[in-house]
Design a protein around this motif. Structure first.
Motif, PDB file in Angstrom:
ATOM      1  N   ILE A 189      33.761 -39.622 -19.633  1.00 28.42           N
ATOM      2  CA  ILE A 189      35.142 -39.192 -19.877  1.00 28.42           C
ATOM      3  C   ILE A 189      35.274 -37.661 -19.821  1.00 28.42           C
ATOM      4  N   ALA A 222      36.062 -41.919 -31.014  1.00 30.26           N
ATOM      5  CA  ALA A 222      36.260 -43.271 -30.492  1.00 30.26           C
ATOM      6  C   ALA A 222      36.836 -44.163 -31.581  1.00 30.26           C
ATOM      7  N   ALA A 225      32.232 -49.088 -30.766  1.00 27.48           N
ATOM      8  CA  ALA A 225      32.222 -48.084 -29.702  1.00 27.48           C
ATOM      9  C   ALA A 225      31.732 -46.763 -30.274  1.00 27.48           C
ATOM     10  N   ILE A 276      30.708 -42.268 -29.156  1.00 33.33           N
ATOM     11  CA  ILE A 276      30.690 -41.152 -28.216  1.00 33.33           C
ATOM     12  C   ILE A 276      29.262 -40.610 -28.143  1.00 33.33           C
ATOM     13  N   PHE A 303      31.974 -42.277 -23.321  1.00 34.41           N
ATOM     14  CA  PHE A 303      32.437 -43.311 -24.231  1.00 34.41           C
ATOM     15  C   PHE A 303      31.484 -44.488 -24.085  1.00 34.41           C
ATOM     16  N   CYS A 304      30.915 -44.945 -25.203  1.00 32.87           N
ATOM     17  CA  CYS A 304      29.971 -46.070 -25.191  1.00 32.87           C
ATOM     18  C   CYS A 304      30.674 -47.331 -25.663  1.00 32.87           C
ATOM     19  N   GLU A 305      30.744 -48.320 -24.829  1.00 31.82           N
ATOM     20  CA  GLU A 305      31.339 -49.616 -25.152  1.00 31.82           C
ATOM     21  C   GLU A 305      30.212 -50.599 -25.467  1.00 31.82           C
ATOM     22  N   ARG A 330      41.010 -49.290 -24.956  1.00 33.34           N
ATOM     23  CA  ARG A 330      40.303 -48.595 -26.029  1.00 33.34           C
ATOM     24  C   ARG A 330      40.992 -47.263 -26.230  1.00 33.34           C
ATOM     25  N   ILE A 366      40.748 -43.277 -27.564  1.00 28.68           N
ATOM     26  CA  ILE A 366      39.941 -42.121 -27.929  1.00 28.68           C
ATOM     27  C   ILE A 366      40.913 -41.031 -28.372  1.00 28.68           C
TER      28      ILE A 366
END
Lengths: 121, 121, 121
Positions: free
Chosen positions: A4, A26, A31, A33, A101-103, A111, A113
């Motif tokens: 991102i 996040a 989720a 960061i 961004f970690c899903e 989602r 942020i």
């Protein structure tokens, strides 16, 4: 992992803040960061492998609710917030630092942020 | 691990900010910031042992590029940013909290840390 | 793990800050702040299990001093600081995000958390 960085660059440009901080957060308890390299896909694959090894799925008390205990644990450990300096109206990242961004429980349709930009004084 | 607490203290003193925050950020995707005790060397040694056990070297996809996949993973997990409160023109650390720069792929000749100091309102 | 979300909400309300950030900082090198779900006790139990598996007690160099090496390592890895956005004079948490103080070497009679609230500009 979703890079991102360019979105954060755009928001900082729009803010016209020269020096300060950008807090990237996040919203979502599955989720997070992470700041990481993005030269190619390799280190992103390694992050996924590492977290899956450290925090395997299917063995958690929380799994009896909605079967995503591992996603919550990964999110808690990596953390939803990173605070990035702003220098020269740009994120003060090094050459090989990107913002991801970690899903951990997706894909999701949507989602959120939150990016908060604050000038120093 | 390099203890940078006294440098942060100096910067806060220079800023004359009484209460607020100091955002400490390691520029480098194989480095991080960790708050940890510094009574002696023992816990620093333990941090290195723990991270080497959790994240061994030589087994990552990224190693095919520059053989430092473990350094990136350690950096991503520990994280490059810590936000420390400022109280009384000093960092609001407890007695046993010190600020460490973590070098996971060194030694390097030069590393940059960005400290952004922001007063509260 | 102690849920401190309602205390943070109160402090933000008192500050009357509409948008900005709240920096939450645990003073103590054997404590940390983690954002996590609080639907019930399950995920908190899972966090404790995970950290005890990743960082067992009794095997660290620092244990020769005061036998709490694992507590320091957990605190360093989770980290003492989280920066949470403020939106609409409320913490910008998602539905399932709560703010937890993590005690790794307790119980203690007294622990200090510093919350710094900064408005954006």
């Amino acid at each position: 992992m979703y890079d991102i960085t360019s979105d954060i660059v755009s928001l900082i440009k729009m803010s016209k803040v020269h020096t300060g901080i950008a807090s990237v957060y996040a919203r979502g308890s599955t989720a997070a960061i992470m700041i990481q390299e993005n030269w190619d896909q390799s280190i992103q694959n390694d992050v996924v492998s590492l977290l899956n090894k450290m925090i395997p799925s299917g063995i958690w008390e929380h799994d009896r609710q909605d079967n995503n205990g591992d996603a919550h644990l990964k999110a808690g450990l990596v953390g939803p917030s990173e605070t990035i300096p702003i220098t020269g109206n740009n994120p003060g990242l090094s050459t090989w630092q990107n913002i991801f961004f970690c899903e951990f429980d997706g894909p999701r349709e949507r989602r959120e942020i939150v990016v908060t930009i604050i000038a120093d004084n």
